[in-house]
Structure formats: structure tokens, C-alpha cells
Design a protein around this motif. Structure first.
Motif, PDB file in Angstrom:
ATOM      1  N   GLU B  71       0.506 -17.941  -2.860  1.00  9.35           N
ATOM      2  CA  GLU B  71      -0.859 -17.675  -2.365  1.00  9.35           C
ATOM      3  C   GLU B  71      -1.218 -16.196  -2.377  1.00  9.35           C
ATOM      4  OE1 GLU B  71      -2.992 -19.725   0.786  1.00  9.35           O
ATOM      5  OE2 GLU B  71      -1.104 -20.766   1.200  1.00  9.35           O
ATOM      6  N   MET B  72      -0.201 -15.342  -2.156  1.00  9.37           N
ATOM      7  CA  MET B  72      -0.449 -13.898  -2.116  1.00  9.37           C
ATOM      8  C   MET B  72      -1.139 -13.403  -3.382  1.00  9.37           C
ATOM      9  SD  MET B  72       0.243 -11.535   0.157  1.00  9.37           S
ATOM     10  CE  MET B  72      -1.141 -10.449  -0.121  1.00  9.37           C
ATOM     11  N   VAL B  73      -0.825 -14.039  -4.512  1.00  9.43           N
ATOM     12  CA  VAL B  73      -1.410 -13.641  -5.802  1.00  9.43           C
ATOM     13  C   VAL B  73      -2.935 -13.677  -5.722  1.00  9.43           C
ATOM     14  CG1 VAL B  73      -1.647 -14.332  -8.236  1.00  9.43           C
ATOM     15  CG2 VAL B  73       0.596 -14.433  -7.106  1.00  9.43           C
ATOM     16  N   TRP B  74      -3.472 -14.647  -4.997  1.00  6.67           N
ATOM     17  CA  TRP B  74      -4.930 -14.825  -4.927  1.00  6.67           C
ATOM     18  C   TRP B  74      -5.519 -14.290  -3.637  1.00  6.67           C
ATOM     19  CZ3 TRP B  74      -6.563 -15.725  -9.552  1.00  6.67           C
ATOM     20  CH2 TRP B  74      -5.675 -16.328 -10.449  1.00  6.67           C
ATOM     21  N   LYS B  75      -4.717 -14.306  -2.565  1.00  9.08           N
ATOM     22  CA  LYS B  75      -5.244 -13.880  -1.263  1.00  9.08           C
ATOM     23  C   LYS B  75      -5.343 -12.359  -1.150  1.00  9.08           C
ATOM     24  CE  LYS B  75      -5.612 -17.688   1.328  1.00  9.08           C
ATOM     25  NZ  LYS B  75      -6.697 -17.969   2.269  1.00  9.08           N
ATOM     26  N   CYS B  76      -4.632 -11.632  -1.984  1.00  8.15           N
ATOM     27  CA  CYS B  76      -4.673 -10.170  -1.931  1.00  8.15           C
ATOM     28  C   CYS B  76      -6.113  -9.707  -2.158  1.00  8.15           C
ATOM     29  CB  CYS B  76      -3.759  -9.573  -3.002  1.00  8.15           C
ATOM     30  SG  CYS B  76      -4.009  -7.802  -3.213  1.00  8.15           S
ATOM     31  N   VAL B  77      -6.634  -8.878  -1.242  1.00  8.00           N
ATOM     32  CA  VAL B  77      -8.013  -8.403  -1.362  1.00  8.00           C
ATOM     33  C   VAL B  77      -8.078  -6.980  -1.945  1.00  8.00           C
ATOM     34  CG1 VAL B  77      -9.036  -9.933   0.352  1.00  8.00           C
ATOM     35  CG2 VAL B  77      -8.003  -7.789   1.099  1.00  8.00           C
ATOM     36  N   THR B  78      -6.987  -6.559  -2.568  1.00  5.72           N
ATOM     37  CA  THR B  78      -6.885  -5.220  -3.160  1.00  5.72           C
ATOM     38  C   THR B  78      -7.430  -4.107  -2.252  1.00  5.72           C
ATOM     39  OG1 THR B  78      -8.871  -5.690  -4.459  1.00  5.72           O
ATOM     40  CG2 THR B  78      -6.782  -5.843  -5.614  1.00  5.72           C
ATOM     41  N   CYS B  79      -6.896  -4.087  -1.032  1.00  4.93           N
ATOM     42  CA  CYS B  79      -7.301  -3.026  -0.104  1.00  4.93           C
ATOM     43  C   CYS B  79      -6.405  -1.800  -0.268  1.00  4.93           C
ATOM     44  CB  CYS B  79      -7.238  -3.530   1.326  1.00  4.93           C
ATOM     45  SG  CYS B  79      -5.551  -3.724   1.919  1.00  4.93           S
ATOM     46  N   TYR B  80      -5.278  -1.958  -0.964  1.00  2.00           N
ATOM     47  CA  TYR B  80      -4.320  -0.893  -1.268  1.00  2.00           C
ATOM     48  C   TYR B  80      -3.619  -0.300  -0.050  1.00  2.00           C
ATOM     49  CZ  TYR B  80      -7.018  -1.231  -5.590  1.00  2.00           C
ATOM     50  OH  TYR B  80      -7.665  -1.695  -6.701  1.00  2.00           O
ATOM     51  N   THR B  81      -3.666  -1.004   1.076  1.00  2.00           N
ATOM     52  CA  THR B  81      -2.965  -0.510   2.265  1.00  2.00           C
ATOM     53  C   THR B  81      -1.455  -0.512   2.032  1.00  2.00           C
ATOM     54  OG1 THR B  81      -4.709  -1.489   3.605  1.00  2.00           O
ATOM     55  CG2 THR B  81      -2.721  -0.807   4.766  1.00  2.00           C
ATOM     56  N   CYS B  82      -0.936  -1.615   1.489  1.00  2.00           N
ATOM     57  CA  CYS B  82       0.517  -1.733   1.269  1.00  2.00           C
ATOM     58  C   CYS B  82       1.029  -0.557   0.450  1.00  2.00           C
ATOM     59  CB  CYS B  82       0.843  -3.048   0.575  1.00  2.00           C
ATOM     60  SG  CYS B  82      -0.088  -3.306  -0.943  1.00  2.00           S
ATOM     61  N   GLY B  83       0.346  -0.281  -0.659  1.00  3.62           N
ATOM     62  CA  GLY B  83       0.844   0.726  -1.593  1.00  3.62           C
ATOM     63  C   GLY B  83       0.778   2.137  -1.034  1.00  3.62           C
ATOM     64  N   THR B  84      -0.273   2.430  -0.228  1.00  2.54           N
ATOM     65  CA  THR B  84      -0.358   3.788   0.312  1.00  2.54           C
ATOM     66  C   THR B  84       0.668   3.990   1.428  1.00  2.54           C
ATOM     67  OG1 THR B  84      -2.207   3.077   1.696  1.00  2.54           O
ATOM     68  CG2 THR B  84      -2.770   4.277  -0.290  1.00  2.54           C
ATOM     69  N   ARG B  85       1.158   2.876   2.028  1.00  8.00           N
ATOM     70  CA  ARG B  85       2.139   3.015   3.108  1.00  8.00           C
ATOM     71  C   ARG B  85       3.576   2.790   2.661  1.00  8.00           C
ATOM     72  NH1 ARG B  85      -1.081  -0.115   7.998  1.00  8.00           N
ATOM     73  NH2 ARG B  85      -2.807   1.383   8.105  1.00  8.00           N
ATOM     74  N   CYS B  86       3.766   2.139   1.529  1.00  5.84           N
ATOM     75  CA  CYS B  86       5.123   1.806   1.081  1.00  5.84           C
ATOM     76  C   CYS B  86       5.941   3.074   0.858  1.00  5.84           C
ATOM     77  CB  CYS B  86       5.064   1.001  -0.213  1.00  5.84           C
ATOM     78  SG  CYS B  86       6.676   0.791  -0.983  1.00  5.84           S
ATOM     79  N   PRO B  87       7.136   3.163   1.461  1.00  7.92           N
ATOM     80  CA  PRO B  87       7.965   4.359   1.267  1.00  7.92           C
ATOM     81  C   PRO B  87       8.406   4.529  -0.188  1.00  7.92           C
ATOM     82  CG  PRO B  87       9.156   2.658   2.488  1.00  7.92           C
ATOM     83  CD  PRO B  87       7.745   2.201   2.380  1.00  7.92           C
ATOM     84  N   ASN B  88       8.301   3.457  -0.976  1.00 10.99           N
ATOM     85  CA  ASN B  88       8.672   3.551  -2.393  1.00 10.99           C
ATOM     86  C   ASN B  88       7.457   3.486  -3.312  1.00 10.99           C
ATOM     87  OD1 ASN B  88      11.495   3.741  -1.933  1.00 10.99           O
ATOM     88  ND2 ASN B  88      11.421   1.595  -1.293  1.00 10.99           N
TER      89      ASN B  88
END
Ligand code: SF4
Ligand code: SF4
Lengths: 299, 204
Positions: B71-88
Motif C-alpha cells: 500500500e505504501m507504493v500508492w499511499k505515499c503523498v510525496t511530502c519528502y519528510t522521510c528523506g529530509t530526516r533519514c540519517p542516510n
């Protein structure tokens, strides 16, 4: 001062009021916005989700048009259009092969030196020059805004310099303070409203907006201020629905920054088309004449 | 697809995860499952069993089916929060976008067909006319959506969709937020030609 202007599709349709306000406010500030000729859709989030090539090629054409017309800066009020254009520029500058491929198809070539600005960057540069206070005609009574930035102004899925703090941006607060407002601090400045999920996955989007609304209300705010037409449309058009679903009794107007600025510059509610909001937004506006004009000029 | 630890093949898993990493441009092998992405992900709600870290885990384990049917494939709203916070510096949205393309290529039905229709309708409108026409693209999207629901005989959903849509259209009309002109840009020709050229040169 001449700056290239990219309105994007939304500002020519459901958010046409934002286009009109931006033009009016900037002209009052003597900043000449020149809408670039024959611009095309930037592809927005949809292109970036399903077609990597188009998501660079579409905004690239607009960059080429602005640069060929001799502009060194372009202002893009819509956050999605802004983000896509900024990312396309950076990607092309980092990938000469892609740049020449894309340039081979366009009459107006991308050089890659155009400064891509948010509406706040341009306004803040103007404020910095000190020319705003002389132009202010009105001050507000009783308005307690929270500034809502959403996602696309400070976060990108590609390494580009963010125009403001990623987690706690301050640009809108700085502008509002200059017109005598005291924005309320809160936790949901950059939390997503769901964007197009309001149409294709309403449950997710409405739950998000309810959380945003609850924090704004809990902080004692009585309106939102935004710069993004998608955020404005979502929080305004669906507010009654997501509030009813979540037992929220309050309703808060969702103002574009250009509306609060325009009013302070002496424009009327009708001039700015604030009466086209979904949530009733005009009764909260209590504007007084700025009596101490002379003192301001001497400041 | 590995169904237990004894069947897990590091070589197969690595092949899939490297492919996703290459297309998405994300160093997903660097994920150490700290779940900082998930802590801020707005698509992760109370119900549902999906999250950014889980999606990355599935990819790194080489579980292709579970990954493209997540479901994550479609539910992602491309807010980019994960990527700006991910330590990697890992952007899950880019992985979700990559998996969307893989769903399309593999010919399986998207888990959330309406979300797929929404984005294709939007982009097609933008490319067709050079600018997106809101009423036209929403019309195309709703047609695709409703036709699909008719095929599935989901009449309750069709009813809800039409009610929701009419309420929205009514509000937009009432507030004078509907635009009746038609937007075009001559750029659509250049863009279409460039896209075709890109497709042919990438095939050889
Ligand atoms: S934040 Fe980054 S490293 Fe941590 S679980 Fe998420 S993707 Fe993996
Ligand atoms: S970009 Fe997608 S996966 Fe990442 S936090 Fe936002 S919704 Fe979640």
C-alpha cells in the motif's frame, strides 16, 4: 525591478485569485512581474511520480523561455511549480548529458543560471530594502494567524538548497511581522495536507488536515496564512467536511499571504477577491487606518 | 519470493534491491531500520500495515511481490519528510515511484487503481494541451475511475464517488472558482517530440 513570473496552471484556474493578488501586490511594491511567454505545465507531483524524464523536461522548457528573454530571476508562487522548477534546474546543471538532450528539443535553451525564487524570497528582499513601511496604509486588529508552509517549499527529493529552514521556516512570519501581525507559533507548519490525496485518497488527507486544524485551534489562532494554492484549496474547500468528520466546531479562514499584504497596502476585500474563499473569511478582518504615518516615514 | 529464512537467497535479494536503488537513485542498502522515516510519515495512519521502513526492508530482502503490492507504493503523498530526516538520506517516495513504474511494466493491476489514474490523467492533460485543464483532467480521471468500479461491480463506491464529486463541483461553482476558458501552450509539441525522441534513444 523586472522579474520573470511563472503562474502555473492552478493560478489560471481554480486559484485565479492568487494570480490577481500577486500581480496587484507586486505592482504596488513597484516590482515588475513579467509573465513568461507561452509557458507550459511543470508536470507537478504527478510527473515526478510517474515520469522522471518529463518531470525535468517540462519545467526545463520554462527555464529556457525565461533565460532567453534575458531574465536572471523567476518568481513562482505555487510551491509545487517552484519545487519542480528548482529541482529541474539543479538536475540539469549536474547532468550535462541530460541538459544537451533536453536542449536539443527546445527552441529556447536552458543555460542554468536563472535564480528560481519563492514568492517569500522576493517579498523578503523587498522588505530588506526598507521600502515597505512607507506603503502600509492599514493595520490589523485581532488577527492571530498561524503560518502554514506545507511540503514543497522547503523539502525536495533531491539535494537542492532549501530557501528556508526545512523544519521550522520563518519567511512568512518575517513578512507578517512587518505588517504588524504576530503569528502564533505551532507544530504543523510543514506537515503535509495530503495534496491531491484530498481527491484520490480522501481518508488520509482529511485525517491530516484535521490534525493541522486541531493544533491551530489549540494554539488560539483564528486564521491560516499560506503561499501554496494547493494548501489553500485543500484547507479551505474541504474544511467544513473534515471538521465535521472530526468533531471540530471552529472554522478558520485560509488566507494567501498576498491577501494580508494587499489589505495592509490599502486594497479592498473585493479588489483582492477574498470573498471567493469557501470558508467565510471577511468578517474577521478588522482594519484600522495607520495613523502614525509621519513617524513611520521618519523611522 | 523467500517464504522463510532458509529459502532466503542473498544473491537474488541483492539483484532486486540494486535494481530499485539504481532506478530510484537511493542508497537503500544503507538503511539500518531506525524508523525515523516512519515516525514522520503522514501516510502512516492508525490502521494499515505499511510504512516506509517496511517497504525498504521488503526491497532489501528481495521480496518483489510484497514490494510492488504494498500500500505504501500508492499511499505515499510525496511530502519528502522521510528523506529530509533519514540519517542516510534515503527518500522512500523515490522508491515508491520506482515501484509504481515496476507495477506498470509488470502489467499487474495497481493496488490503488484510482491513484494511478489520477496521476496519469493529470500528466496526460498537461502534455496534451501544454497546460493542465482542471475540469478536463478531473473528468477523464473520474471516467477512468468509475469505469473501473463498474467492471468490479462496486456500486456503493460509484455512488459515494459521484456524491463526493458533485458536492465539490457545486462548492467550486458557487464560489466562482471554476474556470471556463481553455488553457493551452504551444510547448506541447516540443514536449511530445522530445519525449518520443527520449523513448526511442533509450530503447536501442
Ligand atoms: S530513516 Fe532511513 S535509515 Fe532509518 S529506517 Fe528510514 S530509510 Fe532506513
Ligand atoms: S514522502 Fe511518502 S513515504 Fe516519505 S514521509 Fe512522505 S508520505 Fe511518507
Amino acid at each position: 525591478m523586472d522579474i520573470a513570473y511563472y503562474p502555473g496552471c492552478s493560478l489560471k484556474q481554480s486559484s485565479a485569485l492568487y494570480d490577481l493578488q500577486t500581480k496587484k501586490v507586486f505592482s504596488k511594491l513597484d516590482i515588475n512581474l513579467k509573465e513568461i511567454e507561452d509557458w507550459n505545465c511543470c508536470g507537478a507531483t504527478s510527473a515526478s511520480k510517474i515520469d522522471d524524464f518529463l518531470s525535468i523536461a517540462m519545467p526545463a522548457r520554462n527555464i529556457g523561455i525565461a533565460e532567453s528573454a534575458g531574465f536572471s530571476e523567476i518568481v513562482i508562487p505555487c510551491s509545487a511549480c517552484y519545487a519542480k522548477t528548482l529541482v529541474a534546474k539543479e538536475k540539469l546543471n549536474n547532468d550535462p548529458e541530460l541538459k544537451s538532450e533536453i536542449n536539443s528539443g527546445f527552441a529556447k535553451k536552458v543555460k542554468g543560471s536563472l535564480k528560481v525564487s519563492t514568492i517569500l524570497e522576493v517579498l523578503l528582499a523587498f522588505i530588506e530594502s526598507g521600502a515597505l513601511s512607507n506603503k502600509l496604509e492599514k493595520k490589523y486588529e485581532g488577527l492571530k494567524p498561524v503560518c502554514y508552509y506545507g511540503c514543497m517549499m522547503t523539502r525536495f527529493a533531491y539535494d537542492v538548497p532549501s530557501p528556508d529552514d526545512v523544519e521550522n521556516p520563518q519567511g512568512m512570519e518575517k513578512v507578517l511581522k512587518k505588517i504588524g501581525l504576530h503569528p502564533v507559533d505551532w507544530n504543523f507548519k510543514t506537515v503535509c495536507c495530503g495534496a491531491s490525496a484530498s481527491i484520490n485518497d480522501a481518508g488520509v488527507s482529511f485525517a491530516l488536515m484535521a490534525k493541522i486544524m486541531k493544533d491551530a485551534v489549540a494554539r488560539g489562532a483564528n486564521c491560516f496564512v499560506v503561499t501554496c494554492p494547493m494548501c489553500q484549496m485543500n484547507l479551505d474547500a474541504y474544511q467544513d467536511e473534515f471538521c465535521r468528520q472530526n468533531n471540530i466546531t471552529q472554522r478558520l479562514p485560509v488566507f494567501f499571504i498576498t491577501e494580508l499584504l494587499g489589505l495592509a497596502l490599502g486594497m479592498g476585500v473585493k479588489d483582492l477577491q477574498i470573498d471567493r474563499h469557501f470558508v467565510e473569511s471577511t468578517s474577521i478582518l478588522n482594519l484600522q487606518d495607520k495613523v502614525v504615518k509621519e513617524r513611520d516615514t521618519n523611522e | 519470493m523467500p517464504s522463510n529464512a532458509f529459502q532466503f537467497s542473498p544473491a537474488d535479494a541483492a539483484a532486486f534491491s540494486r535494481k530499485v536503488a539504481r532506478i530510484s537513485g537511493q542508497n537503500i542498502q544503507e538503511c539500518y531500520q531506525c524508523r525515523r522515516c516512519t515516525a514522520g510519515c503522514p501516510a502512516v495512519q492508525d490502521e494499515g500495515n505499511f510504512s516506509p521502513d517496511m517497504l525498504i526492508r521488503l526491497v532489501n530482502l528481495g521480496d518483489i511481490n510484497a514490494a510492488i503490492n504494498n500500500e505504501m507504493v500508492w499511499k505515499c503523498v510525496t511530502c519528502y519528510t522521510c528523506g529530509t530526516r533519514c540519517p542516510n538520506n534515503i527518500h522512500t517516495s523515490r522508491i515508491a515511484d520506482t515501484l509504481k513504474k515496476m507495477v506498470k511494466e509488470s502489467g499487474v493491476e495497481p493496488l490503488k487503481p484510482n491513484i494511478a489514474y489520477f496521476h496519469s490523467s493529470f500528466l496526460e492533460s498537461g502534455v496534451r494541451w501544454g497546460r493542465v485543464n482542471e475540469a478536463e483532467f478531473m473528468g477523464v480521471y473520474e471516467m477512468k475511475n468509475i469505469l473501473h468500479l463498474v467492471k468490479q461491480k462496486k456500486f456503493k463506491e460509484i455512488y459515494d464517488e459521484i456524491i463526493q464529486l458533485s458536492k465539490f463541483v457545486w462548492r467550486v461553482l458557487k464560489q466562482g472558482r471554476m474556470h471556463f476558458g481553455f488553457l493551452t501552450s504551444k510547448g506541447h509539441k516540443e514536449i511530445k517530440r522530445l519525449k518520443r525522441q527520449h523513448q526511442t534513444s533509450n530503447k536501442v
